[in-house]
Each structure stands twice: as structure tokens, then as C-alpha cells.
Design a protein around this motif. Structure first.
Motif, PDB file in Angstrom:
ATOM      1  N   MET A  68      84.173 -24.356 -50.655  1.00  0.00           N
ATOM      2  CA  MET A  68      85.307 -23.552 -50.244  1.00  0.00           C
ATOM      3  C   MET A  68      84.877 -22.649 -49.077  1.00  0.00           C
ATOM      4  O   MET A  68      83.832 -22.029 -49.127  1.00  0.00           O
ATOM      5  CB  MET A  68      85.812 -22.733 -51.424  1.00  0.00           C
ATOM      6  N   VAL A  69      85.699 -22.594 -48.066  1.00  0.00           N
ATOM      7  CA  VAL A  69      85.404 -21.797 -46.881  1.00  0.00           C
ATOM      8  C   VAL A  69      85.924 -20.380 -47.064  1.00  0.00           C
ATOM      9  O   VAL A  69      87.077 -20.177 -47.416  1.00  0.00           O
ATOM     10  CB  VAL A  69      86.066 -22.442 -45.640  1.00  0.00           C
ATOM     11  N   ARG A  70      85.035 -19.415 -46.849  1.00  0.00           N
ATOM     12  CA  ARG A  70      85.413 -18.008 -46.991  1.00  0.00           C
ATOM     13  C   ARG A  70      84.831 -17.209 -45.835  1.00  0.00           C
ATOM     14  O   ARG A  70      83.829 -17.589 -45.225  1.00  0.00           O
ATOM     15  CB  ARG A  70      84.889 -17.457 -48.309  1.00  0.00           C
ATOM     16  N   LEU A  71      85.445 -16.092 -45.572  1.00  0.00           N
ATOM     17  CA  LEU A  71      84.968 -15.175 -44.548  1.00  0.00           C
ATOM     18  C   LEU A  71      83.548 -14.722 -44.872  1.00  0.00           C
ATOM     19  O   LEU A  71      83.242 -14.372 -46.010  1.00  0.00           O
ATOM     20  CB  LEU A  71      85.898 -13.961 -44.485  1.00  0.00           C
ATOM     21  N   ASP A  72      82.698 -14.730 -43.855  1.00  0.00           N
ATOM     22  CA  ASP A  72      81.323 -14.248 -43.999  1.00  0.00           C
ATOM     23  C   ASP A  72      81.024 -13.381 -42.777  1.00  0.00           C
ATOM     24  O   ASP A  72      80.766 -13.902 -41.697  1.00  0.00           O
ATOM     25  CB  ASP A  72      80.351 -15.425 -44.074  1.00  0.00           C
ATOM     26  N   LEU A  73      81.076 -12.074 -42.945  1.00  0.00           N
ATOM     27  CA  LEU A  73      80.870 -11.155 -41.826  1.00  0.00           C
ATOM     28  C   LEU A  73      79.421 -11.119 -41.349  1.00  0.00           C
ATOM     29  O   LEU A  73      79.114 -10.479 -40.348  1.00  0.00           O
ATOM     30  CB  LEU A  73      81.333  -9.744 -42.198  1.00  0.00           C
ATOM     31  N   TRP A  74      78.519 -11.815 -42.036  1.00  0.00           N
ATOM     32  CA  TRP A  74      77.107 -11.868 -41.666  1.00  0.00           C
ATOM     33  C   TRP A  74      76.712 -13.242 -41.118  1.00  0.00           C
ATOM     34  O   TRP A  74      75.552 -13.463 -40.792  1.00  0.00           O
ATOM     35  CB  TRP A  74      76.235 -11.524 -42.868  1.00  0.00           C
ATOM     36  N   ALA A  75      77.658 -14.169 -41.019  1.00  0.00           N
ATOM     37  CA  ALA A  75      77.341 -15.528 -40.573  1.00  0.00           C
ATOM     38  C   ALA A  75      76.863 -15.533 -39.125  1.00  0.00           C
ATOM     39  O   ALA A  75      77.307 -14.735 -38.300  1.00  0.00           O
ATOM     40  CB  ALA A  75      78.566 -16.430 -40.706  1.00  0.00           C
ATOM     41  N   GLU A  76      75.951 -16.443 -38.832  1.00  0.00           N
ATOM     42  CA  GLU A  76      75.429 -16.600 -37.477  1.00  0.00           C
ATOM     43  C   GLU A  76      76.559 -16.971 -36.518  1.00  0.00           C
ATOM     44  O   GLU A  76      77.491 -17.684 -36.879  1.00  0.00           O
ATOM     45  CB  GLU A  76      74.373 -17.708 -37.467  1.00  0.00           C
ATOM     46  N   ILE A  77      76.463 -16.487 -35.297  1.00  0.00           N
ATOM     47  CA  ILE A  77      77.408 -16.844 -34.241  1.00  0.00           C
ATOM     48  C   ILE A  77      76.813 -18.025 -33.483  1.00  0.00           C
ATOM     49  O   ILE A  77      75.726 -17.926 -32.922  1.00  0.00           O
ATOM     50  CB  ILE A  77      77.632 -15.667 -33.269  1.00  0.00           C
ATOM     51  N   ILE A  78      77.517 -19.142 -33.500  1.00  0.00           N
ATOM     52  CA  ILE A  78      77.100 -20.319 -32.735  1.00  0.00           C
ATOM     53  C   ILE A  78      78.206 -20.585 -31.714  1.00  0.00           C
ATOM     54  O   ILE A  78      79.252 -21.138 -32.067  1.00  0.00           O
ATOM     55  CB  ILE A  78      76.870 -21.542 -33.643  1.00  0.00           C
ATOM     56  N   PRO A  79      78.007 -20.139 -30.466  1.00  0.00           N
ATOM     57  CA  PRO A  79      79.068 -20.247 -29.449  1.00  0.00           C
ATOM     58  C   PRO A  79      79.642 -21.663 -29.341  1.00  0.00           C
ATOM     59  O   PRO A  79      78.905 -22.647 -29.302  1.00  0.00           O
ATOM     60  CB  PRO A  79      78.358 -19.850 -28.152  1.00  0.00           C
ATOM     61  N   GLY A  80      80.974 -21.723 -29.340  1.00  0.00           N
ATOM     62  CA  GLY A  80      81.670 -22.997 -29.218  1.00  0.00           C
ATOM     63  C   GLY A  80      81.695 -23.814 -30.494  1.00  0.00           C
ATOM     64  O   GLY A  80      82.290 -24.888 -30.538  1.00  0.00           O
ATOM     65  N   VAL A  81      81.068 -23.300 -31.573  1.00  0.00           N
ATOM     66  CA  VAL A  81      80.976 -24.066 -32.818  1.00  0.00           C
ATOM     67  C   VAL A  81      81.505 -23.275 -34.020  1.00  0.00           C
ATOM     68  O   VAL A  81      82.431 -23.721 -34.696  1.00  0.00           O
ATOM     69  CB  VAL A  81      79.522 -24.524 -33.092  1.00  0.00           C
ATOM     70  N   SER A  82      80.906 -22.098 -34.280  1.00  0.00           N
ATOM     71  CA  SER A  82      81.289 -21.379 -35.495  1.00  0.00           C
ATOM     72  C   SER A  82      80.920 -19.898 -35.442  1.00  0.00           C
ATOM     73  O   SER A  82      80.059 -19.485 -34.670  1.00  0.00           O
ATOM     74  CB  SER A  82      80.636 -22.019 -36.728  1.00  0.00           C
ATOM     75  N   ALA A  83      81.578 -19.144 -36.299  1.00  0.00           N
ATOM     76  CA  ALA A  83      81.300 -17.721 -36.520  1.00  0.00           C
ATOM     77  C   ALA A  83      82.093 -17.297 -37.751  1.00  0.00           C
ATOM     78  O   ALA A  83      83.108 -17.916 -38.091  1.00  0.00           O
ATOM     79  CB  ALA A  83      81.693 -16.870 -35.318  1.00  0.00           C
ATOM     80  N   ALA A  84      81.636 -16.275 -38.407  1.00  0.00           N
ATOM     81  CA  ALA A  84      82.339 -15.665 -39.545  1.00  0.00           C
ATOM     82  C   ALA A  84      82.538 -16.635 -40.715  1.00  0.00           C
ATOM     83  O   ALA A  84      83.374 -16.415 -41.572  1.00  0.00           O
ATOM     84  CB  ALA A  84      83.684 -15.088 -39.100  1.00  0.00           C
ATOM     85  N   GLY A  85      81.787 -17.739 -40.728  1.00  0.00           N
ATOM     86  CA  GLY A  85      81.920 -18.711 -41.805  1.00  0.00           C
ATOM     87  C   GLY A  85      82.940 -19.794 -41.518  1.00  0.00           C
ATOM     88  O   GLY A  85      83.198 -20.648 -42.363  1.00  0.00           O
ATOM     89  N   PHE A  86      83.528 -19.795 -40.322  1.00  0.00           N
ATOM     90  CA  PHE A  86      84.548 -20.767 -39.941  1.00  0.00           C
ATOM     91  C   PHE A  86      84.049 -21.624 -38.783  1.00  0.00           C
ATOM     92  O   PHE A  86      83.219 -21.178 -37.989  1.00  0.00           O
ATOM     93  CB  PHE A  86      85.836 -20.054 -39.525  1.00  0.00           C
ATOM     94  N   SER A  87      84.586 -22.837 -38.675  1.00  0.00           N
ATOM     95  CA  SER A  87      84.170 -23.753 -37.618  1.00  0.00           C
ATOM     96  C   SER A  87      85.357 -24.224 -36.790  1.00  0.00           C
ATOM     97  O   SER A  87      86.442 -24.488 -37.341  1.00  0.00           O
ATOM     98  CB  SER A  87      83.497 -24.993 -38.218  1.00  0.00           C
ATOM     99  N   ILE A  88      85.131 -24.345 -35.493  1.00  0.00           N
ATOM    100  CA  ILE A  88      86.153 -24.889 -34.607  1.00  0.00           C
ATOM    101  C   ILE A  88      86.517 -26.294 -35.110  1.00  0.00           C
ATOM    102  O   ILE A  88      85.643 -27.066 -35.491  1.00  0.00           O
ATOM    103  CB  ILE A  88      85.629 -24.951 -33.146  1.00  0.00           C
ATOM    104  N   GLY A  89      87.801 -26.606 -35.131  1.00  0.00           N
ATOM    105  CA  GLY A  89      88.270 -27.917 -35.586  1.00  0.00           C
ATOM    106  C   GLY A  89      88.676 -27.945 -37.047  1.00  0.00           C
ATOM    107  O   GLY A  89      89.239 -28.926 -37.531  1.00  0.00           O
ATOM    108  N   GLN A  90      88.438 -26.866 -37.737  1.00  0.00           N
ATOM    109  CA  GLN A  90      88.781 -26.751 -39.158  1.00  0.00           C
ATOM    110  C   GLN A  90      90.289 -26.654 -39.333  1.00  0.00           C
ATOM    111  O   GLN A  90      90.981 -26.031 -38.523  1.00  0.00           O
ATOM    112  CB  GLN A  90      88.103 -25.486 -39.670  1.00  0.00           C
ATOM    113  N   HIS A  91      90.819 -27.234 -40.408  1.00  0.00           N
ATOM    114  CA  HIS A  91      92.259 -27.160 -40.686  1.00  0.00           C
ATOM    115  C   HIS A  91      92.561 -25.894 -41.486  1.00  0.00           C
ATOM    116  O   HIS A  91      91.778 -25.493 -42.366  1.00  0.00           O
ATOM    117  CB  HIS A  91      92.728 -28.395 -41.458  1.00  0.00           C
TER     118      HIS A  91
END
Length: 129
Positions: free
Chosen positions: A1-24
Motif C-alpha cells: 500500500m502506498v502512503r505518504l512518507d515525509l522522509w522518503a528520498e527525493i529521486i528527481p523525475g522518478v519519486s518523492a514522498a513515497g509516490f512515483s511518477i506514473g502511479q494511478h
């Protein structure tokens, strides 16, 4: 299950905050019931009629969870988009009209880092490394 993560690594153009580009949108249960949903078209019509409308900036400043802004526009590029804000814009997620996440913004209050070194508020000069 995808949830907000305020400590997640920032990967430019890919993901941040526990979410990924392209996710529904449907893959993120926390967004199924935001605290507030603002339809910009309806709010604009209220203002044009002289009725009280929601002040989105004020609503976000008082928020303790997710809020959604629905965009109705003459532009096909923007019509049907949804923007979710966490608290007072710590995280902003923008979904297209097909409910696909295509933008992730993080702001002050976000704790995740880029390359495990750079964080929100880091000096631009430090990035030249």
C-alpha cells in the motif's frame, strides 16, 4: 500500500514522498477521502455571482491532511486534472485527467533528501558538487 512518507528520498523525475511518477490515483488510498475538495469552476462561478467562495490559501494553511483541487479548464491539457496538497503545501501531487501522477513537488517541512545530502532549503551553490 502506498502512503505518504515525509522522509522518503527525493529521486528527481522518478519519486518523492513515497509516490512515483506514473502511479494511478486509485493506488493511493489516503487520497480517496481528502479533507476538502475544491472545484475551481464552481468556486469561480460563485465569485462571479457575488457568493462567498472557498479561499484555497486559507483552507490549506489550516489543513491537517490532504486537500484536493479539481481543475476545470477550456484547455484540454488541464481540464480534469486534480491537484492534492498535503497540509499547507508540504507535498503537492498533480494527476492528469486519466488520474496518472505526473508531478510531485515537495516544500518546506519535507524531510527527505536528494543524494542523502541535499534537502529542502539547501543552498543552490551546494548542488554544484
Amino acid at each position: 500500500m502506498v502512503r505518504l512518507d515525509l522522509w522518503a528520498e527525493i529521486i528527481p523525475g522518478v519519486s518523492a514522498a513515497g509516490f512515483s511518477i506514473g502511479q494511478h490515483l486509485s493506488s493511493i488510498p489516503d487520497l480517496s477521502e481528502p479533507n476538502l475538495v475544491v472545484n475551481l469552476q464552481e468556486e469561480r462561478e460563485k465569485r462571479e455571482k457575488g457568493l462567498k467562495s472557498i479561499n484555497i490559501n486559507e483552507a490549506l494553511s489550516k489543513s491537517d491532511g490532504w486537500n484536493c483541487q479539481k481543475i476545470c479548464s477550456d484547455s484540454e491539457k488541464l481540464d480534469g486534472h486534480k491537484v492534492f496538497y498535503y497540509k499547507d503545501r508540504i507535498v503537492l501531487l498533480e494527476f492528469n485527467s486519466d488520474d496518472i501522477l505526473f508531478k510531485i513537488f515537495v516544500f518546506e517541512g519535507y524531510q527527505g533528501k536528494f543524494f542523502d545530502k541535499f534537502e529542502i532549503g539547501s543552498k543552490v551553490s551546494d548542488l554544484s558538487e
